[in-house]
Design a protein around this motif. Structure first.
Motif: not given
Length: 141
Positions: A4-17, A76-79, A83-86, A110-115
């Motif tokens: 996933p490329t949205s920061p929140a979705d990418l973070y959730r995906h990282s936890l699953r991994l 997950i808190h959006h800022t 690109r940045t989550l808390v 966490v900051t996510v750029q370009h997925g």
């Protein structure tokens, strides 16, 4: 399936991994020049990992030390920077060597750029794994 490329979705995906113990796929979510920081690391423990390779080396044996079972209480808190989550959460499981319970609270910025994850500031308490024989965080200084 692409990550996933949205920061929140990418973070959730990282936890699953992490729960799946798929460290290579977790590392693949990082930008080549990603930066992981541990502001509360005690003396002698890594405070800063620069680059995907350093992060991969640090995380390579993670499942051999901490057997994660879940991340309850995930918030997950959006800022103001999209690109940045808390992130607030608990990590639960067990310490592999001693079979002691593992239950600690995390706050991450966490900051996510370009997925890809570009920065991850991990405000967890490394003393949660400090017990005789628990050497996970010290081993890759």
């Amino acid at each position: 399936m692409p990550a996933p490329t949205s920061p929140a979705d990418l973070y959730r995906h990282s936890l699953r991994l992490l729960l799946d113990k798929n460290i290579p796929a977790w590392v693949a979510l990082w930008a080549d020049d990603g930066l992981m920081e541990f502001p509360f690391a005690p003396d002698g423990w890594p405070r800063r990992l620069e680059g995907k390779q350093a992060i991969a080396t640090y995380m390579r044996h993670y499942p051999d030390h901490i057997d994660l079972h879940g991340f309850p209480d995930l918030r997950i808190h959006h800022t103001t920077d999209p690109r940045t989550l808390v992130v607030e959460m608990r990590g639960t499981g067990r310490l592999v060597k001693s079979d002691a319970p593992f239950d600690t609270t995390y706050i991450a910025v966490v900051t996510v750029q370009h997925g890809r994850i570009t920065t991850y500031r991990d405000y967890w308490n490394p003393l949660a794994v400090q017990e005789p024989g628990a050497d996970f965080t010290r081993r890759n200084r």
